[in-house]
Design a protein around this motif. Structure first.
Motif, PDB file in Angstrom:
ATOM      1  N   ASN A  23       8.193 -36.877 -17.062  1.00 17.80           N
ATOM      2  CA  ASN A  23       8.655 -35.242 -17.483  1.00 17.80           C
ATOM      3  C   ASN A  23       9.645 -34.833 -16.554  1.00 17.80           C
ATOM      4  OD1 ASN A  23       7.694 -33.190 -19.528  1.00 17.80           O
ATOM      5  ND2 ASN A  23       7.331 -31.905 -17.358  1.00 17.80           N
TER       6      ASN A  23
ATOM      7  N   GLU B 184      10.412 -27.657 -18.650  1.00 19.49           N
ATOM      8  CA  GLU B 184      10.282 -27.545 -20.133  1.00 19.49           C
ATOM      9  C   GLU B 184      11.905 -27.097 -20.578  1.00 19.49           C
ATOM     10  OE1 GLU B 184       7.313 -25.199 -21.765  1.00 19.49           O
ATOM     11  OE2 GLU B 184       5.764 -26.483 -21.274  1.00 19.49           O
TER      12      GLU B 184
ATOM     13  N   LEU C  11       9.464 -33.646 -10.019  1.00 17.02           N
ATOM     14  CA  LEU C  11       8.326 -33.044  -9.545  1.00 17.02           C
ATOM     15  C   LEU C  11       8.890 -31.741  -8.634  1.00 17.02           C
ATOM     16  CD1 LEU C  11       6.314 -36.041  -8.147  1.00 17.02           C
ATOM     17  CD2 LEU C  11       6.506 -35.212 -10.712  1.00 17.02           C
TER      18      LEU C  11
ATOM     19  N   LEU D 289       5.791 -28.369 -13.812  1.00 16.88           N
ATOM     20  CA  LEU D 289       6.611 -29.021 -14.878  1.00 16.88           C
ATOM     21  C   LEU D 289       7.790 -28.228 -15.300  1.00 16.88           C
ATOM     22  CD1 LEU D 289       3.206 -30.148 -16.674  1.00 16.88           C
ATOM     23  CD2 LEU D 289       4.514 -31.281 -15.024  1.00 16.88           C
TER      24      LEU D 289
ATOM     25  N   THR E 128       1.283 -26.638 -14.236  1.00 14.96           N
ATOM     26  CA  THR E 128       1.410 -27.573 -13.166  1.00 14.96           C
ATOM     27  C   THR E 128       0.571 -28.637 -13.025  1.00 14.96           C
ATOM     28  OG1 THR E 128      -0.640 -25.955 -12.176  1.00 14.96           O
ATOM     29  CG2 THR E 128       1.853 -25.353 -11.799  1.00 14.96           C
ATOM     30  N   LYS E 129       0.786 -29.730 -12.327  1.00 17.80           N
ATOM     31  CA  LYS E 129      -0.175 -30.809 -12.181  1.00 17.80           C
ATOM     32  C   LYS E 129      -0.280 -31.037 -10.747  1.00 17.80           C
ATOM     33  CE  LYS E 129       0.821 -33.523 -16.461  1.00 17.80           C
ATOM     34  NZ  LYS E 129       1.232 -35.004 -16.857  1.00 17.80           N
TER      35      LYS E 129
END
Length: 283
Positions: free
Chosen positions: A197, A170, A200, A168, A178-179
């Protein structure tokens, strides 16, 4: 000014400014590249060099001097010289100059070579170190593919089964968060929620290609076996998807600001040439 390549299957149009691919059509006049409507995003397929993403404080240090480079670098905002044109290929070039040395104190030549081959467009990068010392750089692609109609009719399919963990952003920098994408048979349905957001960011992948489907029918495939990292991005409600093969990515918040220590950076020795390529297959 633009240059056009054409064969019996495809027509590609490239702007000399930024050596940017601005159109790729099949022989039925279907357009695959985003039109660049500035209401959403005014680019088509910019080149990212000598950095990819954003530097911490938009700057770095070299030999006790601070240099400022804006997001994605300066190559996309330069006029390229057409140095070679053949029936199925074209080569563009820029060199380091008095202006580039103010923000990037390294001697280089950068070449982009576009080649049409049946139903594929190959895009080749060459970075040539023209100096007597090492140069640090990142390079990447940012092609935006037009997705007309309902965005959620589209999906993407990764070549290989793998845990698709992405980082991610910021404040435009890579975070430690992470996702994982919810994957079924390597396929991910597209929704704008995925990109709430921003992009990716995949630092590494096993897959060497990614295919866009519309209603489960293949539209195009991007092959990127030379590239270790990948970004996928769109703007909410925009009718395009960017598939971005990269060498390098944005700084982390912990970055030392020494470009030679930057995560994902490439180091090119004196008088050496870096070479990589990716391709777009129309299916």
């Amino acid at each position: 000014m633009t240059t056009t390549l054409k064969n019996s299957n495809l027509t590609a149009e490239i702007k000399h400014f930024g050596a940017e691919l601005c159109s790729l059509k099949n022989n039925k006049n279907k357009e695959y590249i985003w039109e660049g409507n500035p209401a959403f995003w005014g680019k088509h397929s910019p080149l990212l060099f000598p950095i990819v993403g954003t530097l911490k404080n938009n700057s770095y240090q070299y030999n006790d001097t601070e240099y400022h480079v804006s997001r994605h670098g300066f190559a996309r905002d330069m006029e390229f010289e057409l140095i070679d044109k053949k029936e199925n290929s074209v080569t563009f070039s820029i060199h380091s100059s008095e202006e580039t040395l103010k923000v990037y104190p390294f001697a280089f030549e950068l070449q982009l070579i576009y080649t049409l081959n049946e139903k594929s467009l190959h895009i080749e990068y060459k970075v040539i170190n023209k100096g007597a010392s090492q140069i640090p750089f990142s390079i990447g692609a940012h092609p935006a593919f037009a997705l007309p109609g309902n965005f959620e009719n589209y999906s993407i399919v990764f070549e290989k089964e793998e845990p698709l963990e992405y980082y991610l952003l910021e404040n435009d920098l890579i975070s430690n968060k992470t996702k994982k994408l919810d994957v079924q048979n390597n396929r991910i349905p597209l929704t704008y929620q995925l990109f709430e957001n921003d992009a990716l960011i995949f630092k590494t992948l096993k897959s060497n290609s990614l295919t866009i489907l519309e209603n489960k029918n293949p539209v195009l495939r991007v092959n990127f076996k030379d590239f270790p990292s990948l970004g996928i991005w769109t703007k909410v409600n925009a009718p395009f998807l960017c598939i971005e093969p990269w060498f390098g990515y944005s700084d982390t918040a912990e970055n030392s600001r020494n470009l030679f220590e930057k995560e994902g950076i490439q180091i090119l020795n004196a008088n050496q040439t870096f070479h990589s390529e990716f391709s777009i297959d129309i299916l």
